[in-house]
Motif scaffolding. Structure first.
Motif, PDB file in Angstrom:
ATOM      1  N   GLY A  87      73.247  32.941  83.735  1.00 34.29           N
ATOM      2  CA  GLY A  87      73.524  31.687  83.047  1.00 34.29           C
ATOM      3  C   GLY A  87      74.843  31.075  83.461  1.00 34.29           C
TER       4      GLY A  87
ATOM      5  N   ARG B 169      73.381  28.043  85.143  1.00 34.48           N
ATOM      6  CA  ARG B 169      73.071  27.186  84.002  1.00 34.48           C
ATOM      7  C   ARG B 169      74.312  26.580  83.369  1.00 34.48           C
ATOM      8  NH1 ARG B 169      68.457  30.737  82.377  1.00 34.48           N
ATOM      9  NH2 ARG B 169      66.627  29.663  83.227  1.00 34.48           N
TER      10      ARG B 169
ATOM     11  N   GLU C 104      63.879  33.177  86.495  1.00 36.06           N
ATOM     12  CA  GLU C 104      65.146  33.700  86.988  1.00 36.06           C
ATOM     13  C   GLU C 104      64.900  34.784  88.040  1.00 36.06           C
ATOM     14  OE1 GLU C 104      64.275  33.304  83.873  1.00 36.06           O
ATOM     15  OE2 GLU C 104      65.802  32.036  82.893  1.00 36.06           O
TER      16      GLU C 104
END
Length: 209
Positions: free
Chosen positions: A131, A135, A170
């Motif tokens: 992440g 992200r 992912e």
């Protein structure tokens, strides 16, 4: 696990993953092995909630305090501080994605914490590390965060954990990254990062803030 985990002569954990074979994401998605950590809950601010015991006496309130907490961690065996490192990582990501640019090299701390989590080698941390790289809303963090840090459990074990815990997108993305973009190789990267942050005898090289 079939992988080895030991400290080699450079002080970097040898995760035994150089000869990992290809893993097909989604082959065993949704299955949880006994003893595996569950997927962390994502909070509204994008951080992940692994509520684990961190002593109340440890001050993690600001970057300077977190740096001193990181100084307590033994790079040759960071496992006793796993819970604290997870919390520091989330706090550092929140700080990096906020408006405060810091006055010194505070930005380095999320990379240091990621490296220590890499050394611990828990595949359950791969989603949290993914992440921060892929992200984040902070462009500098996304560029500066090394994807190699995601693979502390080994290439195959990391992909397996993501697939078996429902993170097939992912898993597929990282599988492509390994086949096309892995440079430097994870083992070489780990040695370089250790030398950057630590002296040969394991003293953290970052100054006090």
């Amino acid at each position: 696990m079939s992988r080895s985990t030991n400290i080699n002569g450079t002080g970097v954990v040898d995760h035994g993953f150089r000869h990992a074979s290809a893993f097909r994401c989604g082959d065993r998605a949704g299955r949880h092995k006994a003893g595996q950590a569950s997927t962390p809950r994502e909070l509204p601010n994008g951080s992940l909630d692994y509520r684990a015991g961190v002593p109340n006496s440890v001050n993690l309130s600001d970057p300077a305090a977190r740096r001193e907490a990181l100084r307590m961690v033994d790079v040759d065996d960071p496992r006793p501080h796993h819970a604290m490192l997870r919390e520091i990582f989330d706090l550092e990501r929140t700080w990096r994605e906020g408006p405060d640019n810091g006055e010194s090299d505070e930005f380095e701390q999320i990379y240091l914490t990621a490296f220590l989590l890499f050394l611990i080698g828990d595949p359950a941390d791969s989603y949290r590390l993914y992440g921060a790289k892929f992200r984040t809303g902070d462009m500098d963090l996304g560029i500066g965060f090394d994807a190699q840090a995601i693979f502390g459990a080994g290439r195959r074990e990391t992909l397996r954990w993501l697939s078996e815990n429902g993170h097939t997108d992912e898993c597929a993305h990282l599988s492509d990254w390994l086949s096309q973009t892995e440079d430097p190789e994870i083992e070489d990267w780990a040695r370089q990062v250790r030398d950057y942050f630590y002296s040969p005898d394991g003293v953290l090289l970052l100054d006090e803030l």
